[in-house]
Design a protein around this motif. Structure first.
Motif, mmCIF file in Angstrom:
data_model
loop_
_atom_site.group_PDB
_atom_site.id
_atom_site.type_symbol
_atom_site.label_atom_id
_atom_site.label_comp_id
_atom_site.label_asym_id
_atom_site.label_seq_id
_atom_site.Cartn_x
_atom_site.Cartn_y
_atom_site.Cartn_z
ATOM 1 N N ASN B 394 -44.129 -0.034 -20.410
ATOM 2 C CA ASN B 394 -43.482 0.491 -19.042
ATOM 3 C C ASN B 394 -44.548 1.688 -18.491
ATOM 4 O OD1 ASN B 394 -42.893 2.362 -20.970
ATOM 5 N ND2 ASN B 394 -41.036 3.275 -19.544
ATOM 6 N N GLY B 395 -44.877 2.438 -19.326
ATOM 7 C CA GLY B 395 -46.152 3.288 -18.901
ATOM 8 C C GLY B 395 -47.256 2.209 -19.268
ATOM 9 N N ALA B 396 -48.404 2.528 -18.527
ATOM 10 C CA ALA B 396 -49.485 1.772 -18.721
ATOM 11 C C ALA B 396 -50.193 1.707 -20.209
ATOM 12 C CB ALA B 396 -50.478 1.802 -17.488
ATOM 13 N N GLU B 397 -50.334 3.195 -20.345
ATOM 14 C CA GLU B 397 -50.973 3.537 -21.727
ATOM 15 C C GLU B 397 -50.503 3.872 -22.712
ATOM 16 O OE1 GLU B 397 -54.069 2.589 -22.228
ATOM 17 O OE2 GLU B 397 -55.132 2.100 -20.271
ATOM 18 N N PRO B 398 -50.848 3.870 -23.869
ATOM 19 C CA PRO B 398 -52.360 3.410 -24.393
ATOM 20 C C PRO B 398 -52.259 2.036 -24.704
ATOM 21 C CG PRO B 398 -51.308 4.326 -26.275
ATOM 22 C CD PRO B 398 -50.322 4.602 -25.084
ATOM 23 N N ASN B 399 -50.928 1.278 -24.691
ATOM 24 C CA ASN B 399 -50.952 -0.049 -25.135
ATOM 25 C C ASN B 399 -51.654 -1.027 -24.285
ATOM 26 O OD1 ASN B 399 -49.418 0.821 -27.442
ATOM 27 N ND2 ASN B 399 -47.538 0.272 -26.545
ATOM 28 N N ILE B 400 -51.519 -0.765 -23.153
ATOM 29 C CA ILE B 400 -52.446 -1.790 -22.284
ATOM 30 C C ILE B 400 -54.015 -1.874 -22.600
ATOM 31 C CG2 ILE B 400 -52.971 -0.303 -20.384
ATOM 32 C CD1 ILE B 400 -52.269 -2.678 -18.547
ATOM 33 N N SER B 401 -54.373 -0.886 -22.916
ATOM 34 C CA SER B 401 -55.787 -0.824 -23.344
ATOM 35 C C SER B 401 -55.771 -1.397 -24.695
ATOM 36 C CB SER B 401 -56.490 0.413 -23.409
ATOM 37 O OG SER B 401 -56.750 0.916 -22.012
ATOM 38 N N ASN B 402 -54.922 -1.111 -25.633
ATOM 39 C CA ASN B 402 -54.835 -1.474 -26.889
ATOM 40 C C ASN B 402 -54.752 -3.201 -26.963
ATOM 41 O OD1 ASN B 402 -55.339 0.617 -28.528
ATOM 42 N ND2 ASN B 402 -53.100 1.087 -28.408
ATOM 43 N N LEU B 403 -54.169 -3.707 -25.914
ATOM 44 C CA LEU B 403 -54.112 -4.919 -25.940
ATOM 45 C C LEU B 403 -55.024 -5.657 -25.320
ATOM 46 C CD1 LEU B 403 -50.176 -5.300 -25.049
ATOM 47 C CD2 LEU B 403 -51.021 -6.188 -27.179
ATOM 48 N N LEU B 404 -55.360 -5.070 -24.261
ATOM 49 C CA LEU B 404 -56.255 -6.221 -23.250
ATOM 50 C C LEU B 404 -57.753 -5.717 -23.346
ATOM 51 C CD1 LEU B 404 -53.812 -6.396 -20.118
ATOM 52 C CD2 LEU B 404 -54.085 -7.742 -22.054
ATOM 53 N N ARG B 405 -58.211 -4.826 -23.729
ATOM 54 C CA ARG B 405 -59.325 -4.337 -23.691
ATOM 55 C C ARG B 405 -60.199 -5.161 -25.008
ATOM 56 N NH1 ARG B 405 -62.602 0.103 -21.897
ATOM 57 N NH2 ARG B 405 -60.987 1.193 -21.000
ATOM 58 N N SER B 406 -61.483 -5.375 -24.802
ATOM 59 C CA SER B 406 -62.049 -6.192 -25.865
ATOM 60 C C SER B 406 -62.137 -5.342 -27.159
ATOM 61 C CB SER B 406 -63.611 -6.741 -25.300
ATOM 62 O OG SER B 406 -64.168 -5.199 -25.132
ATOM 63 N N THR B 407 -62.158 -4.146 -26.992
ATOM 64 C CA THR B 407 -62.103 -3.532 -28.315
ATOM 65 C C THR B 407 -60.758 -2.914 -28.802
ATOM 66 O OG1 THR B 407 -62.656 -1.483 -26.958
ATOM 67 C CG2 THR B 407 -64.459 -2.607 -28.012
ATOM 68 N N GLY B 408 -59.756 -3.437 -28.023
ATOM 69 C CA GLY B 408 -58.199 -2.766 -28.184
ATOM 70 C C GLY B 408 -57.771 -2.996 -29.579
ATOM 71 N N ASN B 409 -57.141 -2.095 -29.810
ATOM 72 C CA ASN B 409 -56.500 -1.958 -31.395
ATOM 73 C C ASN B 409 -55.638 -3.296 -31.526
ATOM 74 O OD1 ASN B 409 -56.991 -0.671 -33.568
ATOM 75 N ND2 ASN B 409 -55.017 0.335 -33.445
ATOM 76 N N PHE B 410 -54.839 -3.607 -30.622
ATOM 77 C CA PHE B 410 -53.816 -4.759 -30.820
ATOM 78 C C PHE B 410 -54.425 -6.043 -30.246
ATOM 79 C CE2 PHE B 410 -50.556 -1.061 -29.965
ATOM 80 C CZ PHE B 410 -50.699 -0.416 -31.354
ATOM 81 N N ASN B 411 -55.606 -6.117 -29.832
ATOM 82 C CA ASN B 411 -56.076 -7.256 -29.362
ATOM 83 C C ASN B 411 -56.595 -8.182 -30.481
ATOM 84 O OD1 ASN B 411 -57.486 -9.040 -28.009
ATOM 85 N ND2 ASN B 411 -59.154 -8.076 -27.092
ATOM 86 N N TRP B 412 -55.616 -8.640 -31.020
ATOM 87 C CA TRP B 412 -55.820 -9.603 -32.280
ATOM 88 C C TRP B 412 -56.360 -11.062 -31.811
ATOM 89 C CZ3 TRP B 412 -50.612 -9.455 -35.365
ATOM 90 C CH2 TRP B 412 -50.590 -8.159 -35.943
ATOM 91 N N GLY B 413 -56.221 -11.171 -30.628
ATOM 92 C CA GLY B 413 -56.683 -12.733 -30.029
ATOM 93 C C GLY B 413 -58.325 -12.661 -29.843
ATOM 94 N N GLN B 414 -58.807 -11.358 -29.955
ATOM 95 C CA GLN B 414 -59.975 -11.271 -29.204
ATOM 96 C C GLN B 414 -60.485 -11.519 -27.806
ATOM 97 O OE1 GLN B 414 -62.932 -10.688 -32.126
ATOM 98 N NE2 GLN B 414 -61.164 -9.752 -32.873
#
Ligand SMILES: Nc1ncnc2c1ncn2[C@@H]1O[C@H](COP(=O)(O)OP(=O)(O)OP(=O)(O)O)[C@@H](O)[C@H]1O
Ligand SMILES: Nc1ncnc2c1ncn2[C@@H]1O[C@H](COP(=O)(O)OP(=O)(O)OP(=O)(O)O)[C@@H](O)[C@H]1O
Ligand SMILES: [Mg+2]
Ligand SMILES: [Mg+2]
Ligand code: NI
Lengths: 345, 494, 296, 354, 321
Positions: B394-414
């Motif tokens: 609901n808030g944008a951060e930090p998860n949005i970066s984690n998910l969508l940024r190329s270096t994001g922590n949760f960006n499992w799919g690269q």
């Protein structure tokens, strides 16, 4: 019956029949067996395997399998056992009749000390306390010829040889000073020499204690020197009943005679041909009408195959047999009178 | 009711923690490992239920320009071994996270700025970021919130030898692996009279029904879950449910590095192929789900109705699948998920639906929960990786970066799109709301165009708890601030 | 011949009037049910694909988690994905019976071989069989298979082989005992007196007598395997979804138990009835042996 | 003693052994391992058997009768048993024969067991069982069929009566006849009969004994007849050997032994025979001691603890077989005197019923 | 006669000797098993971001790179010193952990055994005394049904009924009987019941058939001929001879109960060895797996030694063989 008890025979068996359900219908294991046994008398019961000897004594002792349908009456000293309730009947039998079974290896409980097995009946039926029962047990063990009876009292059955076990069994049967001792093939499982010892012991005890004894066996030799009377059974029926000497000397029933001549004897030379009885023992599941021995009997006549011969009683009333064509009376000259047996004794 | 001291509470977790290493942080969902670590270490700062970064063990972490950040520590806070919770300690901890040898999940994030730390005085740490990041504090709260006594960390040769020496509300009493973690009140906690509880216990019960039954019977105080799991138990005597007011998304990762989903058409086909409302129904066995249309919820301030995710359209899906097949890209989907029966059902549903399209097929691989991250994030052995919980969005951060940024922590799919990185950076580098909203609008556009993730459900988290539980304060969209918990005399859960 | 004439008895003898045949014991109600159930189950497993009206096990047949109703597909309701539980049970039976059947063949084959050799030759083979049987008996099969499956990864083949392997000891021990108990029987001696070779004695004399015992043993041991396989699937180490398996279905419905309790009924009923039927058939077969022994 | 010089032994001290006999058993010793202990079931037994002759083996249970019978046919189980001494049949040392030779030898030596029912494999058809030996010997089908028919006829049965039936469908007597047929089918010239009538009723027993005797006469068979029933042994045997605790205590012509036993143990056995003669009220005996454990036999004479005549010598020296005045051989330091001289209570001739 | 004590000892010694190769076989297999494992303990310990070098280093440190034989010898050495290693994460000494966890499983297993025996033996006696009667046929029908219920079914059904619907018994957890005896009973109730369903039916069947067989024995006939009452005969003559068989089954059921503990403990979250091994297997916690395998073997051997001693106590005929 209101007759004083001493004129009653000790045991009276009247028209005892027994049937168990089998896969192919009821099997008539015993058919109309009647006889009486006076006090202080030794009776032998002989017959082939499956003749119903064991079942007869088990029925008398009320330990036939629960599926068995028993009819007829057993009187012990005049009392009809069937009229008693189960508990009393068992107690009466347990107290007044002792029983020794064929196989001493299996008829003693391997898990229970010998002493307790010997004394438990006397504690239950005679109400003896522990000490008294124990003393009595040791005395009995001694009486049946066990050395170190006091030690044996604490032993377990497996510590004894077969002959010793059978002696212990006999002591057990004597625990309540029975008036009747039944030994069902008590020596068959034992070695020849031991067998003789045990038979001697039984005989001595019977005479010394003035009790009656029923000696069940398939060996005619066993009853020969040791009993007063002999009953011959065949196919679940009593076919002949006579004083021992008379039975051996002049058997009237052809089965008895055949049995006697089939035995190998040590007084005959080697390679003597033995007389044989042709055919098979009768089927209990499909009893044919008539004398059960008729199919194997060389002298059988049509009457034999048609109807069971009635019991014929000799003049002196001591020799009974069920045969249409009996053998001749032989030496003793007691020309038997063919007469139907009296309904009751 | 005013909080009272004393009492015991038991929180049920689904699996046990694996070490006391403060650097090991993975998702702030309730019932996760961070929930246990929090009790001994305490969040240095946390995001409160209104989305505002609040002081925890530290007084504040603030910045004027989103580049230079100042961490102000509290006076007199000491670790349980007596070492001071000071700027040096914080610096040591964060440097340790930045060290690749520690193998911390947030190593990449921390390493980006670790060299910019400067101890101003024992209670002040200045951090200079390489680039403006307005969400820095929130990211700290999510990714590197725990500070342990440097002495304890130095002593330990192995991660597994690290003793939990923190300054949090509770002290470790006993840890029986895979069974329970027991803690007792930290008498020297800085915020007296907190914590109120004498003892706090974490019990491990993997089986969902058993977990629920245990709370219902009073065998434990609370568990985290979803209303669909509670069923009629939520109405039982003595229990209550509490919603954690977040908007969370259920998501699955597309593998962008290999396989069919490296092609955007395949991702679109996937979106079109499955009715996400029905998927959620299969997942939860409850009705009434409407598929999310955007990364942001419709009530979010960043929501832009101009962009919406592809909706269910089987004809289109078949068309795309056939087109892919014609290009030599057969629509073969390998679904990786972990052994949770709801997830299994979800995966099976996906498989069922996908297989009904011509030329499409799906296989399922189940791994242990703990191995999912290895299988997906590290080994990239998947086409679609389904993770269980919901992620706060609901808030944008930090998860949005984690998910969508190329270096994001949760960006499992690269997922890697420089435009997306730029848009996220733009959003983070300013504190001007309109600029942020504009940047996020770009993000949404890219989400709809690139379909980096499979966003299939919207849910809020719930707690099932005894109704006499007071002081339930969530932070970071999930984790309880355990120092506030207290036992009420009467039902007191709102 | 003269001997014949010397025995008129035998010559005149008729063949036995009513040959005593060994009849199969009468079926009790439970036994009749068991045979029928197993028959239906096996038929159902074999022809699961051809039963008219029955949907495929993975076909979304109806609403999610619908309670049982009176139709072939909805007999036990639908599962969480709307699939027919009945269809899944039958297809699960196929998998389960195949696994259990193959495992039994493996264990029976090797167990019989080892056990017979061990019982006949004793010595080192017997030691080996004893060691093996003891080792296997000392460990719960689930533990061993779990350890194995974590090592090799979940695999139906591994599980089947392991199930079969672990049961070898049981059959070997029984076979060994059977051989030893027969070893000194007169008919073995008679065969040896006739010059029979060891192989002949093992195959012609001993093996046929082991068969009834083993036959009576197979169904309950299969029931045990079904339980082990079910337990593994229940714990999530057995047959991999979406392939239906009984243990897996029970595990799946367990999670929805408090909301849809009726859905667990079908799988439970099936597994309990199967185990019951196998045990009962085993009882029946051993009753037959008892009876035969009594008749001998 | 060396097993390769049996003739020396026979020529020397043991006069009852004949060099022309078909079967020669020399110094046979069989011991079983029981845990740590060695247990001698048969110790140093020597005897022989001529064609057409019947040797009776008597003794009480456990005296080693069966073991001797099996040892002769090389049927003592291989594990846990040790055989000593030599057994030769028609000058073939059985121990040295190869498997194939032994299989051929089995055509000539056969065995009949005590329990007729259990000596048949319950799962096989009797016709097959009777023909099994021939099959093993590799006889062609037709020939086999003929020989089986012949053997069945010899025991008074026919193929029609047995075809398709299994052992349990026959009575004990019939089974024993089938067992004889099985042995006869191979055409042996020696049969070991291990208590072949012990489990049969008197009437059936007579039948089987007659049958065996007839066949023996017709085929000039040599028989070893094991029994504990001395009356039966008397009937069938030419010679009798008495065993006690694995040792041979007396051997000789049946007539001699039955007329006047030399060994006190034989005497006891004879006394124990139940005689169907009611005239003789059997005096209750004093009851001897039980047999001693065979694992630890008493020193010297094994019978001494039960023997009324035992003295110090018996405890020290183990008596060896030696010729007796009556004609037989006995192993006793104090043999019973010859008939007429002793004070045996037993009447010499037994009365027969009318 | 040899003294009773030495006979028992010898029987036990024989068992012990027979147990050694089994022990070696199983524990060695457990050591070698790790070579087959795809994921390693090091991987699990180091977590997701570990590099290959780190994993190799840790493997070297733990010794997993050495041949299985060497590792096994090491393990044996540790065993001799009472050191079975440490658990992967919580670094609890495995030996100590095992003692605690095994106590829990034992409590449940023994209680299940006890409950089953208490139910089964009297019923079996009643049933056998009236073989073929109404009680007998009812009980045999009921038990053959109970016998067919796998543990994972009884667990699900019982917990559904007693903890989810009725809420009488706790769904999960365990507390030490020394801390809270009553609570302990409440917690073990469901696990024990779940195991007893099958177990009591099994004991009943064995005991019933054994009693029925004993009642066929001649000595029972003798006792009846003595005029003794049925109950006296049952207790004094039939009970003891039937016990050895029951004892054997009791020994064998230990393996069943251990196997059942996997299901029961994982379902009711009871911290016993079943639970422990399931988790250890998941975590690749090799020291724990290995320790539990050896414990299982030891239990088996000990149980059978006890069974042997039990025979010797029950059966006066038993001598050391
Ligand atoms: N419990 C039983 N149930 C059914 N039939 C029985 C039972 N006991 C004995 N019989 C049958 O009753 C018949 C007579 O048996 P019984 O034991 O009385 O014979 P017996 O004369 O004692 O023979 P034996 O000399 O072999 O002891 C036999 O045909 C036997 O099969
Ligand atoms: N395979 C064997 N292993 C160990 N001991 C044996 C074996 N066979 C026989 N024995 C023992 O050898 C002794 C002699 O046995 P054997 O069978 O030869 O006696 P028997 O005279 O035939 O006795 P019975 O009259 O009881 O048949 C017995 O004590 C017996 O226990
Ligand atoms: Mg009888
Ligand atoms: Mg013998
Ligand atoms: Ni004839």
């Amino acid at each position: 019956m209101t007759v004083p008890s001493d004129i009653h025979p000790l045991l009276a068996v009247e028209n005892l029949s027994c049937a168990v359900p089998g896969p192919a219908g009821a099997m008539r294991i015993l058919t109309d067996v009647s006889f009486t046994l006076p006090h202080a008398t030794a009776l032998g019961i002989v017959g082939e395997s499956g003749a119903g000897k064991s079942m007869l004594v088990k029925t008398i002792m009320d330990i036939a399998p629960s599926r068995a349908a028993v009819t007829g009456a057993v009187r012990l000293d005049g009392t009809a056992l069937q009229s008693l309730d189960t508990r009393t009947r068992r107690t009466t039998l347990g107290r007044r009749v002792g029983m020794v079974f064929q196989n001493p290896m299996t008829s003693l409980n391997p898990f229970v000390r010998v002493g307790r097995q010997v004394e438990e009946a006397s504690r239950k039926h005679l109400g003896l306390d522990r000490r008294a029962a124990r003393e009595k047990a040791i005395a009995l063990l001694r009486a049946v010829g066990i050395p170190d009876a006091a030690e044996c009292y604490h032993g377990f059955p497996h510590q004894f040889s077969g002959g010793m076990k059978q002696r212990i069994m006999i002591a057990t049967a004597l625990a309540c000073d029975p008036e009747l001792l039944i030994a069902d093939e008590a020596t068959t499982a034992l070695d020849a020499t031991v067998q003789k010892d045990i038979l001697d012991l039984l005989q001595t005890l019977q005479q010394r204690r003035r009790m009656s004894m029923i000696l069940v066996t398939h060996n005619l030799g066993v009853v020969a020197g040791r009993t007063d009377e002999v009953i011959v059974m065949y196919g679940g029926r009593l076919v002949e009943h006579a004083p021992t000497e008379r039975l051996f000397a002049s058997p009237r029933h052809r089965y008895t005679a055949a049995l006697l001549s089939a035995m190998p004897r040590i007084d005959q030379p080697a390679h003597t041909r033995l007389a044989t009885i042709p055919g098979q023992p009768p089927s209990l599941a499909h009893p044919e009408p008539g004398c059960p021995f008729a199919p194997r009997c060389p002298a059988a006549i049509d009457a034999c195959r048609a109807a069971m011969p009635p019991m014929t009683v000799s003049a002196d009333g001591r020799h009974r047999f069920a045969c249409h064509v009996p053998l001749d009376a032989g030496i003793s000259g007691d020309a038997s009178v063919r007469q139907p047996e009296a309904a009751n004794v | 009711q005013t909080p009272t001291s004393g009492g015991t509470m038991t929180i049920i977790n689904g699996s046990d923690i694996r070490s006391w290493d403060p650097a090991i942080t993975s998702g702030t969902f309730p019932g996760g490992p961070m929930d246990v670590l929090d009790a001994v270490y305490g969040f240095i700062v946390y995001v409160n239920d209104k989305g505002v970064v609040t002081g925890g063990m530290a007084e504040s972490l603030t910045s004027e320009d989103a580049i230079t950040w100042t961490l102000k520590l509290r006076e007199g806070v000491k670790f349980s071994d007596g070492v001071a919770y000071d700027a040096e300690a914080v610096k040591y901890n964060w440097e340790r996270v930045a060290d690749p040898a520690t193998a911390a999940p947030s190593q990449a994030f921390v390493a980006g700025w670790a060299s910019g730390m400067e101890v101003v005085d024992p209670l002040t740490l200045k951090i200079t970021l390489p680039a403006a990041n307005a969400n820095f504090a929130a990211q700290i709260a999510e990714l590197a919130p725990f500070i342990a006594s440097p002495e304890a960390l130095k002593v330990a040769k192995e991660k597994s030898e690290i003793k939990p020496v923190g300054a949090g509300a509770f002290l470790l009493d006993a840890w029986d692996q895979d069974v329970s973690v027991s803690m007792k009140r930290n008498p020297d906690y800085w915020d007296q009279p907190r914590p109120y509880l004498d003892t706090l216990k974490f019990a491990i019960i993997p089986e969902t029904n058993a977990r629920i039954a245990t709370v219902v019977q009073g065998g434990a105080t609370m568990m985290a879950g979803y209303p669909y799991q509670f069923g009629s138990n939520a109405d039982a005597d003595g229990v209550a449910t509490k919603q954690i007011p977040i908007r969370g998304i259920n998501r699955a990762y597309f593998n962008h590095t290999k396989g069919v989903f490296s092609d955007v058409r395949a991702r679109e086909a996937f979106y079109s192929a499955i009715d996400r409302g029905r998927l959620m129904q299969a997942f939860t066995q409850m009705e009434g789900f409407t598929p999310p249309v955007s990364y942001f919820g419709t009530s979010s301030q960043y929501y832009d109705p101009a962009y919406s995710l592809p909706s269910y359209d089987p004809a289109k899906a078949q068309e795309l699948i056939s087109a892919l097949a014609a290009d030599g890209k057969p629509f073969e989907v390998k679904i990786v998920t972990y052994t949770n029966s709801d997830l299994k059902r979800l995966a099976a549903y996906v498989q069922q639906v996908i297989s009904s399209y011509e030329g499409a097929s799906a296989t399922i691989e189940e791994v242990d929960q703990a191995n999912l991250i290895v299988r997906c994030k590290q080994q990239l052995e998947f086409d679609l990786c389904v993770e269980g919980g919901v992620l706060v969005s609901n808030g944008a951060e930090p998860n949005i970066s984690n998910l969508l940024r190329s270096t994001g922590n949760f960006n499992w799919g690269q997922y890697n799109n420089p435009e997306m990185d730029a848009a996220l950076s733009a959003a983070a580098s300013t504190v001007d709301p309109t600029a942020v909203k504009a940047a996020f609008s770009d993000v949404q556009k890219l989400v709809v165009e690139d379909l980096p993730l499979y966003i299939f459900g919207e849910q809020t988290r719930y707690l099932l708890l005894r109704d006499n539980t007071g002081g339930v304060v969530n932070s970071n969209g999930g984790i309880l601030q355990k120092q506030f918990l207290y036992v009420c005399d009467a039902p007191c859960v709102e | 011949m003269s001997t014949l004439e010397a025995h008129p008895v035998s010559a005149g003898e008729k063949p036995l009037a009513a040959p005593r045949r060994l009849r199969w014991p009468r079926l009790t109600l439970a036994e009749a049910f068991s045979f029928l159930f197993l028959l239906l189950l096996i038929a159902g497993a074999i022809f699961a694909d051809r039963i008219p009206g029955l949907v495929r096990p993975n076909f979304p047949y109806g609403d999610f988690s619908r309670p049982p109703e009176w139709s072939i597909n909805g007999l036990f309701g639908t599962d969480g994905l709307g699939r027919s539980i009945f269809s899944r049970i039958l297809h699960g039976a196929r998998a389960t019976l195949t696994i259990v059947g193959i495992a039994t063949l493996i264990s029976l084959g090797f167990g019989l071989l080892l056990g017979m050799l061990a019982g006949y030759y004793r010595g080192i083979i017997e030691r080996f069989v004893d060691l093996f049987a003891n080792t296997v008996a000392a460990l719960p099969p689930i533990l061993v298979i779990l350890a194995l499956l974590t090592a090799t990864g979940p695999s139906v083949t591994t599980m089947t082989l392991a199930l079969g392997f672990l049961e070898i000891g049981t059959y070997a021990r029984i076979a060994k005992g059977g051989v030893i108990s027969q070893y000194d029987r007169d008919y073995i001696l008679a065969a040896r007196a006739l010059g029979a070779s060891d192989a002949r004695i093992l195959l012609r004399e001993i093996l046929p007598n082991l068969m009834p015992t083993l036959a009576a043993l197979v169904p309950p041991l299969m029931a045990g395997l079904i339980i082990t396989e079910g337990s593994l699937s229940f714990l999530g180490y057995g047959i991999a979804p979406p392939a239906p398996s009984w243990g897996g279905m029970i595990a799946d419905s367990t999670d929805l138990l408090s909301r849809f309790p009726l859905l667990i009924f079908g799988p439970i009923l099936t597994i309990v009835c199967t185990v019951f039927a196998l045990n009962t058939v085993g009882d029946y077969l051993s009753r037959r042996i008892d009876r035969r022994e009594k008749q001998l | 003693m060396s097993s390769d010089a049996p003739s020396v032994t026979s020529a020397g001290d043991l006069g009852y052994l004949r060099d022309d006999a078909a079967l020669k058993v020399r110094n046979l010793t069989v011991s079983f391992r029981r845990g740590q202990k060695i247990f001698n079931a048969v110790s140093d037994v020597s005897f022989d058997l001529a064609r057409g002759e019947t040797l009776g083996l008597v003794g009480e249970s456990g005296s080693g009768k069966t073991t001797i019978g099996r040892a002769i046919l090389q049927l003592v189980p291989a594990h846990g048993a040790d055989l000593g001494g030599a057994i030769t049949y028609e000058d073939d040392d059985l121990a040295t024969l190869s498997r194939a030779q032994m299989r051929l030898m089995r055509r000539r030596m056969q065995m009949i067991f005590q329990d007729p029912v259990s000596s048949f494999n319950p799962r096989r058809k009797v016709v097959d069982i009777v023909g099994e030996g021939l099959e093993i010997q590799g006889m062609p089908r037709d020939e086999r069929r003929r020989r089986v028919d012949q053997a069945l006829a010899d025991v008074g049965l026919s193929r029609a009566m047995v075809e398709g039936r299994r052992p349990y469908q026959f009575s004990g007597g019939q089974c024993q006849r089938l067992a004889i047929a099985r042995a006869l089918a191979l055409g042996p010239d020696m049969i070991v009969c291990d208590e072949p009538v012990a489990s049969l009723d008197v009437s059936v027993q007579a039948h089987v004994i007659n049958l065996l005797q007839d066949i023996r006469a017709a085929r000039n068979l040599a028989l070893i007849f094991i029994s504990h029933d001395l009356a039966v042994v008397r009937n069938v045997s030419d010679r009798v050997a008495v065993l006690y605790m694995g040792r041979m205590v007396e051997i000789g012509r049946a007539d001699d032994i039955y007329r006047a036993p030399a060994h006190p143990y034989t005497r006891r056995l004879l006394d124990a025979i139940p005689v169907p003669d009611p005239a003789r009220r059997i005096p209750a005996g004093e009851g001897g001691a039980e047999p001693h454990s065979q694992l630890a036999p008493p020193s010297g004479c094994r019978f001494r603890l039960r023997c009324p005549r035992a003295d110090a010598l018996c405890a020290e020296v183990e008596p060896q077989l030696r010729p007796m005045a009556q004609g037989q051989y006995a192993a006793c330091h104090h043999p019973l005197p010859e008939l007429g001289q002793g004070n045996s209570s037993r009447p010499a001739a037994l009365s027969t019923p009318a | 006669m040899r003294s009773a004590g030495s006979t028992y000892l010898r029987a036990a010694g024989t068992r012990l000797l027979a147990g050694i190769p089994v022990f070696v076989l199983v524990t060695f297999a457990a050591t070698a098993l790790s070579d087959l494992m795809p994921g390693s303990a090091a991987q699990t310990i180091l977590g997701e971001n570990a590099t290959l070098e780190q994993i190799a280093a840790l493997n070297a440190e733990y010794g997993y790179d050495r041949p299985a034989v060497i590792r096994y010898l090491d393990w044996l050495g540790g065993l001799a010193r009472g050191d079975l290693g440490y658990t992967l994460f919580s670094r609890q000494p495995v030996a100590e952990l095992l003692v605690n966890r095994a106590a829990v499983t034992f409590e449940i297993a023994l209680l299940a055994m006890l409950v089953s025996l208490l139910l089964a033996i009297p019923l079996a006696m009643v049933s056998a005394a009236r073989a073929g009667g109404l009680v007998d046929s009812t009980l045999s029908a009921v038990t053959s049904f109970l016998l067919s219920i796998p543990t994972f079914v009884s667990v699900v059904v019982l917990s559904y009924v007693f903890s989810i619907v009725l809420r009488w018994l706790p769904a999960t957890g365990w507390v030490s009987p020394f801390v809270d005896p009553l609570g302990n009973l409440m917690f073990v109730a469901l696990p024990v019941l779940s195991l007893s369903v099958h177990q009591s039916a099994y004991f009943f069947r064995v005991a019933r058939s054994q009693f029925a067989a004993t009642l066929q024995e001649d000595f029972v006939l003798v006792a009846r001929a003595k005029g003794l009452s049925t109950s006296y005969i049952m207790l004094r003559h039939a009970l003891r001879p039937s016990l050895p068989q029951v004892l054997t089954v009791l020994g064998l059921s230990m393996t069943f109960l251990l196997g059942g503990s996997f299901i029961v403990e994982s379902y009711f979250a009871v911290p016993g060895i079943g639970w422990t091994v399931l988790n250890a297997v998941k975590n690749h916690d090799l020291p724990v797996v290995q320790a539990i395998l050896s414990l299982t073997v030891v239990i088996f051997v000990v149980v059978f030694i006890l069974v042997d001693l039990g025979y010797a106590l029950i059966d006066p005929r038993v001598q050391a063989t």
